[in-house]
Design an enzyme around this catalytic site. Structure first.
Site, PDB file in Angstrom:
ATOM      1  N   LYS A  13     -42.576 -17.276 -32.795  1.00  0.00           N
ATOM      2  CA  LYS A  13     -41.204 -17.519 -32.319  1.00  0.00           C
ATOM      3  C   LYS A  13     -41.196 -18.164 -30.935  1.00  0.00           C
ATOM      4  CE  LYS A  13     -40.058 -13.139 -31.705  1.00  0.00           C
ATOM      5  NZ  LYS A  13     -41.344 -12.475 -31.868  1.00  0.00           N
ATOM      6  N   ARG A  88     -33.882  -6.648 -30.852  1.00  0.00           N
ATOM      7  CA  ARG A  88     -35.036  -6.035 -31.506  1.00  0.00           C
ATOM      8  C   ARG A  88     -34.667  -4.718 -32.161  1.00  0.00           C
ATOM      9  NH1 ARG A  88     -39.202  -8.610 -28.064  1.00  0.00           N
ATOM     10  NH2 ARG A  88     -41.272  -8.090 -28.808  1.00  0.00           N
ATOM     11  N   ARG A 127     -54.334 -15.483 -28.543  1.00  0.00           N
ATOM     12  CA  ARG A 127     -53.208 -15.987 -27.743  1.00  0.00           C
ATOM     13  C   ARG A 127     -53.529 -15.946 -26.254  1.00  0.00           C
ATOM     14  NH1 ARG A 127     -47.204 -13.866 -28.663  1.00  0.00           N
ATOM     15  NH2 ARG A 127     -47.899 -11.849 -27.875  1.00  0.00           N
ATOM     16  N   ARG A 161     -52.395 -11.604 -22.380  1.00  0.00           N
ATOM     17  CA  ARG A 161     -51.392 -10.592 -22.010  1.00  0.00           C
ATOM     18  C   ARG A 161     -51.994  -9.192 -22.106  1.00  0.00           C
ATOM     19  NH1 ARG A 161     -45.945 -11.976 -25.273  1.00  0.00           N
ATOM     20  NH2 ARG A 161     -46.042  -9.731 -25.458  1.00  0.00           N
ATOM     21  N   ARG A 172     -47.506  -2.231 -31.575  1.00  0.00           N
ATOM     22  CA  ARG A 172     -46.362  -3.157 -31.509  1.00  0.00           C
ATOM     23  C   ARG A 172     -45.931  -3.584 -32.914  1.00  0.00           C
ATOM     24  NH1 ARG A 172     -48.730  -7.577 -28.147  1.00  0.00           N
ATOM     25  NH2 ARG A 172     -46.765  -8.666 -28.386  1.00  0.00           N
TER      26      ARG A 172
HETATM   27  P1  AMP Z   1     -42.505 -10.147 -26.256  1.00  0.00           P
HETATM   28  O1  AMP Z   1     -42.997 -11.096 -25.211  1.00  0.00           O
HETATM   29  O2  AMP Z   1     -41.224 -10.588 -26.904  1.00  0.00           O
HETATM   30  O3  AMP Z   1     -43.564  -9.777 -27.260  1.00  0.00           O
HETATM   31  O4  AMP Z   1     -42.132  -8.783 -25.484  1.00  0.00           O
HETATM   32  C1  AMP Z   1     -43.125  -8.050 -24.778  1.00  0.00           C
HETATM   33  C2  AMP Z   1     -42.657  -6.650 -24.563  1.00  0.00           C
HETATM   34  O5  AMP Z   1     -41.447  -6.631 -23.783  1.00  0.00           O
HETATM   35  C3  AMP Z   1     -42.298  -5.866 -25.832  1.00  0.00           C
HETATM   36  O6  AMP Z   1     -43.436  -5.300 -26.463  1.00  0.00           O
HETATM   37  C4  AMP Z   1     -41.355  -4.802 -25.264  1.00  0.00           C
HETATM   38  O7  AMP Z   1     -42.064  -3.795 -24.576  1.00  0.00           O
HETATM   39  C5  AMP Z   1     -40.571  -5.607 -24.222  1.00  0.00           C
HETATM   40  N1  AMP Z   1     -39.368  -6.260 -24.827  1.00  0.00           N
HETATM   41  C6  AMP Z   1     -39.127  -7.581 -24.962  1.00  0.00           C
HETATM   42  N2  AMP Z   1     -37.938  -7.795 -25.556  1.00  0.00           N
HETATM   43  C7  AMP Z   1     -37.414  -6.579 -25.810  1.00  0.00           C
HETATM   44  C8  AMP Z   1     -36.222  -6.129 -26.418  1.00  0.00           C
HETATM   45  N3  AMP Z   1     -35.317  -6.991 -26.921  1.00  0.00           N
HETATM   46  N4  AMP Z   1     -36.024  -4.784 -26.508  1.00  0.00           N
HETATM   47  C9  AMP Z   1     -36.913  -3.913 -26.022  1.00  0.00           C
HETATM   48  N5  AMP Z   1     -38.068  -4.252 -25.440  1.00  0.00           N
HETATM   49  C10 AMP Z   1     -38.325  -5.588 -25.325  1.00  0.00           C
END
Ligand code: AMP
Length: 214
Positions: A13, A88, A127, A161, A172
Protein backbone atom coordinates in the site's frame (compact mmCIF):
# COMPACT_ATOMS: atom_id res chain seq x y z
CA UNK A 1 -9.72 11.82 -5.37
CA UNK A 2 -10.32 10.45 -1.88
CA UNK A 3 -9.04 6.91 -1.52
CA UNK A 4 -8.46 4.46 1.30
CA UNK A 5 -5.88 1.69 0.81
CA UNK A 6 -6.42 -1.39 2.98
CA UNK A 7 -4.07 -4.35 3.19
CA UNK A 8 -1.80 -6.32 5.50
CA UNK A 9 1.62 -4.96 6.46
CA UNK A 10 3.88 -5.55 3.46
CA UNK A 11 1.03 -5.72 0.92
CA UNK A 12 2.51 -2.72 -0.91
CA UNK A 13 0.00 0.00 0.00
CA UNK A 14 2.69 2.47 1.05
CA UNK A 15 4.82 1.97 -2.05
CA UNK A 16 1.83 2.37 -4.36
CA UNK A 17 0.54 5.38 -2.43
CA UNK A 18 3.95 7.07 -2.79
CA UNK A 19 3.84 6.45 -6.55
CA UNK A 20 0.22 7.56 -6.91
CA UNK A 21 0.50 10.90 -5.18
CA UNK A 22 2.53 12.46 -8.01
CA UNK A 23 0.21 11.03 -10.68
CA UNK A 24 -2.98 12.26 -9.04
CA UNK A 25 -1.78 15.44 -7.31
CA UNK A 26 -3.07 14.40 -3.89
CA UNK A 27 -0.96 13.54 -0.84
CA UNK A 28 -0.32 10.10 0.60
CA UNK A 29 -1.47 10.23 4.21
CA UNK A 30 0.30 7.43 6.04
CA UNK A 31 -0.52 7.26 9.74
CA UNK A 32 2.54 5.02 10.23
CA UNK A 33 4.75 7.81 8.76
CA UNK A 34 3.01 10.45 10.89
CA UNK A 35 3.67 8.38 14.01
CA UNK A 36 7.30 7.72 13.02
CA UNK A 37 7.76 11.49 12.54
CA UNK A 38 6.41 12.05 16.06
CA UNK A 39 8.81 9.38 17.37
CA UNK A 40 11.77 11.03 15.59
CA UNK A 41 10.75 14.46 16.94
CA UNK A 42 10.58 13.03 20.47
CA UNK A 43 7.14 14.53 21.19
CA UNK A 44 4.94 13.19 23.98
CA UNK A 45 2.81 11.39 21.37
CA UNK A 46 5.95 9.95 19.78
CA UNK A 47 7.28 8.60 23.07
CA UNK A 48 3.96 6.92 23.90
CA UNK A 49 3.51 5.58 20.36
CA UNK A 50 7.03 4.13 20.07
CA UNK A 51 6.46 1.45 22.71
CA UNK A 52 3.18 0.39 21.11
CA UNK A 53 4.60 0.40 17.56
CA UNK A 54 7.79 -1.47 18.41
CA UNK A 55 5.67 -4.17 20.04
CA UNK A 56 3.51 -4.48 16.88
CA UNK A 57 0.27 -3.34 18.54
CA UNK A 58 -2.12 -0.62 17.41
CA UNK A 59 -2.09 2.91 18.81
CA UNK A 60 -5.47 3.70 20.40
CA UNK A 61 -8.36 4.82 18.19
CA UNK A 62 -8.89 8.19 19.89
CA UNK A 63 -5.28 9.23 19.34
CA UNK A 64 -5.39 8.06 15.73
CA UNK A 65 -8.61 9.93 14.98
CA UNK A 66 -7.06 13.11 16.45
CA UNK A 67 -3.99 12.69 14.22
CA UNK A 68 -6.05 12.13 11.07
CA UNK A 69 -8.38 15.08 11.79
CA UNK A 70 -5.38 17.38 12.09
CA UNK A 71 -3.68 15.97 8.97
CA UNK A 72 -6.76 16.22 6.72
CA UNK A 73 -7.25 19.84 7.80
CA UNK A 74 -3.93 20.82 6.17
CA UNK A 75 -4.30 22.71 2.84
CA UNK A 76 -2.60 20.04 0.71
CA UNK A 77 -5.42 17.59 1.53
CA UNK A 78 -8.11 19.94 0.14
CA UNK A 79 -8.12 18.37 -3.35
CA UNK A 80 -8.14 14.86 -1.86
CA UNK A 81 -5.90 12.26 -0.26
CA UNK A 82 -4.76 8.66 -0.33
CA UNK A 83 -5.13 7.15 3.13
CA UNK A 84 -2.48 4.51 3.75
CA UNK A 85 -2.75 2.53 6.99
CA UNK A 86 -5.87 4.29 8.22
CA UNK A 87 -8.49 3.24 9.20
CA UNK A 88 -7.29 0.02 10.83
CA UNK A 89 -10.30 -0.71 13.07
CA UNK A 90 -14.08 -0.41 12.76
CA UNK A 91 -14.07 2.38 15.37
CA UNK A 92 -11.57 4.32 13.22
CA UNK A 93 -13.67 3.70 10.09
CA UNK A 94 -16.80 5.04 11.83
CA UNK A 95 -14.84 8.04 13.08
CA UNK A 96 -13.46 8.70 9.60
CA UNK A 97 -16.91 8.54 8.06
CA UNK A 98 -18.22 11.08 10.58
CA UNK A 99 -15.22 13.37 10.05
CA UNK A 100 -15.51 13.27 6.25
CA UNK A 101 -19.28 13.88 6.41
CA UNK A 102 -18.55 16.94 8.58
CA UNK A 103 -16.14 18.39 5.99
CA UNK A 104 -18.27 17.25 3.03
CA UNK A 105 -15.55 15.01 1.53
CA UNK A 106 -16.79 11.41 1.41
CA UNK A 107 -14.52 8.54 0.33
CA UNK A 108 -14.65 7.62 -3.39
CA UNK A 109 -13.30 4.09 -3.03
CA UNK A 110 -11.50 1.65 -0.77
CA UNK A 111 -8.90 -0.57 -2.43
CA UNK A 112 -8.03 -3.87 -0.82
CA UNK A 113 -4.49 -5.14 -1.54
CA UNK A 114 -5.04 -8.88 -1.68
CA UNK A 115 -1.94 -11.00 -1.11
CA UNK A 116 -0.74 -14.39 0.09
CA UNK A 117 0.66 -14.36 3.67
CA UNK A 118 3.87 -16.15 2.55
CA UNK A 119 4.65 -13.29 0.14
CA UNK A 120 4.13 -10.78 2.96
CA UNK A 121 6.80 -12.28 5.17
CA UNK A 122 9.35 -12.18 2.30
CA UNK A 123 8.46 -8.61 1.47
CA UNK A 124 8.74 -7.39 5.05
CA UNK A 125 12.07 -9.16 5.60
CA UNK A 126 13.60 -7.30 2.61
CA UNK A 127 11.91 -3.94 3.16
CA UNK A 128 14.20 -0.95 3.72
CA UNK A 129 13.40 2.76 4.13
CA UNK A 130 15.65 5.73 3.38
CA UNK A 131 16.37 7.39 6.72
CA UNK A 132 16.39 10.84 5.15
CA UNK A 133 13.66 10.96 2.48
CA UNK A 134 11.38 8.15 3.74
CA UNK A 135 11.18 6.33 0.39
CA UNK A 136 10.49 2.62 0.69
CA UNK A 137 12.64 0.07 -1.16
CA UNK A 138 13.09 -3.69 -1.24
CA UNK A 139 16.56 -5.26 -1.33
CA UNK A 140 15.54 -7.64 -4.16
CA UNK A 141 12.47 -6.39 -5.96
CA UNK A 142 12.88 -2.61 -5.70
CA UNK A 143 16.42 -1.50 -4.81
CA UNK A 144 17.58 2.08 -5.53
CA UNK A 145 18.70 2.39 -9.19
CA UNK A 146 22.51 2.44 -9.72
CA UNK A 147 23.79 5.94 -8.96
CA UNK A 148 20.38 7.08 -7.70
CA UNK A 149 20.64 9.77 -5.04
CA UNK A 150 18.41 11.05 -2.27
CA UNK A 151 16.95 14.60 -2.20
CA UNK A 152 20.26 15.89 -0.73
CA UNK A 153 22.39 14.42 -3.56
CA UNK A 154 23.88 11.64 -1.41
CA UNK A 155 23.02 7.92 -1.80
CA UNK A 156 19.86 6.79 0.02
CA UNK A 157 20.59 5.76 3.61
CA UNK A 158 18.62 2.52 3.91
CA UNK A 159 17.52 1.16 7.29
CA UNK A 160 15.17 -1.60 8.42
CA UNK A 161 12.15 -0.57 10.49
CA UNK A 162 12.38 -1.73 14.12
CA UNK A 163 8.99 -3.47 13.78
CA UNK A 164 10.01 -5.45 10.66
CA UNK A 165 11.75 -8.21 12.67
CA UNK A 166 10.33 -11.73 12.41
CA UNK A 167 8.58 -11.88 15.77
CA UNK A 168 6.92 -8.46 15.54
CA UNK A 169 5.88 -9.14 11.94
CA UNK A 170 4.03 -12.26 13.07
CA UNK A 171 2.16 -10.27 15.70
CA UNK A 172 1.38 -7.42 13.29
CA UNK A 173 -0.13 -9.92 10.83
CA UNK A 174 -2.29 -11.38 13.63
CA UNK A 175 -3.39 -7.88 14.65
CA UNK A 176 -4.28 -7.18 11.01
CA UNK A 177 -6.42 -10.32 10.78
CA UNK A 178 -8.22 -9.59 14.02
CA UNK A 179 -8.69 -5.80 13.96
CA UNK A 180 -8.40 -4.66 10.34
CA UNK A 181 -9.79 -7.50 8.20
CA UNK A 182 -13.37 -6.80 9.40
CA UNK A 183 -13.10 -3.56 7.39
CA UNK A 184 -13.33 -5.61 4.20
CA UNK A 185 -16.95 -6.54 4.92
CA UNK A 186 -17.65 -3.12 6.37
CA UNK A 187 -16.66 -1.36 3.13
CA UNK A 188 -18.11 -4.07 0.87
CA UNK A 189 -21.52 -3.44 2.47
CA UNK A 190 -21.13 0.25 1.72
CA UNK A 191 -20.33 -0.62 -1.91
CA UNK A 192 -16.97 1.10 -1.73
CA UNK A 193 -14.64 -1.90 -1.87
CA UNK A 194 -12.43 -2.72 -4.88
CA UNK A 195 -10.14 -5.72 -4.59
CA UNK A 196 -6.80 -5.96 -6.43
CA UNK A 197 -4.24 -8.76 -6.67
CA UNK A 198 -1.23 -7.16 -4.94
CA UNK A 199 1.30 -9.80 -6.00
CA UNK A 200 3.41 -8.90 -9.04
CA UNK A 201 5.77 -6.21 -10.28
CA UNK A 202 5.32 -2.61 -9.16
CA UNK A 203 4.13 -1.71 -12.67
CA UNK A 204 1.57 -4.54 -12.78
CA UNK A 205 0.12 -3.59 -9.40
CA UNK A 206 0.12 0.09 -10.45
CA UNK A 207 -1.91 -0.79 -13.54
CA UNK A 208 -4.41 -2.91 -11.55
CA UNK A 209 -4.81 -0.10 -9.05
CA UNK A 210 -5.50 2.49 -11.74
CA UNK A 211 -8.04 0.17 -13.40
CA UNK A 212 -9.73 -0.45 -10.06
CA UNK A 213 -10.27 3.25 -9.38
CA UNK A 214 -11.09 4.43 -12.91
P1 AMP B 1 2.52 1.15 9.23
O1 AMP B 1 3.69 1.99 8.80
O2 AMP B 1 1.23 1.55 8.57
O3 AMP B 1 2.79 -0.32 9.12
O4 AMP B 1 2.30 1.45 10.79
C1 AMP B 1 3.32 1.16 11.74
C2 AMP B 1 2.72 1.08 13.11
O5 AMP B 1 2.13 2.34 13.47
C3 AMP B 1 1.59 0.06 13.29
O6 AMP B 1 2.07 -1.25 13.52
C4 AMP B 1 0.87 0.64 14.50
O7 AMP B 1 1.58 0.40 15.70
C5 AMP B 1 0.94 2.15 14.23
N1 AMP B 1 -0.21 2.61 13.39
C6 AMP B 1 -0.18 3.12 12.14
N2 AMP B 1 -1.42 3.43 11.71
C7 AMP B 1 -2.26 3.10 12.72
C8 AMP B 1 -3.66 3.16 12.88
N3 AMP B 1 -4.47 3.61 11.90
N4 AMP B 1 -4.18 2.73 14.07
C9 AMP B 1 -3.39 2.28 15.05
N5 AMP B 1 -2.06 2.18 14.97
C10 AMP B 1 -1.48 2.59 13.81
Amino acid sequence: MRLVLVGAPGSGKGTQAQRMQARHGVPQVSTGDLLREAVAAGTELGRAAKTVMDAGHLVDDRTMLGIIRERLARPDAKPGFILDGFPRTIVQADGLEALLAEIGQPIDAVVLFDIDPGVLERRLAGRRTCKRCGRVFHVESNPPRPGETCTDGKPHDLVQRPDDNEETVRLRLAVYRERTQPLIDYYAKKNLLRRIDADGSLEDVDARLERAIS
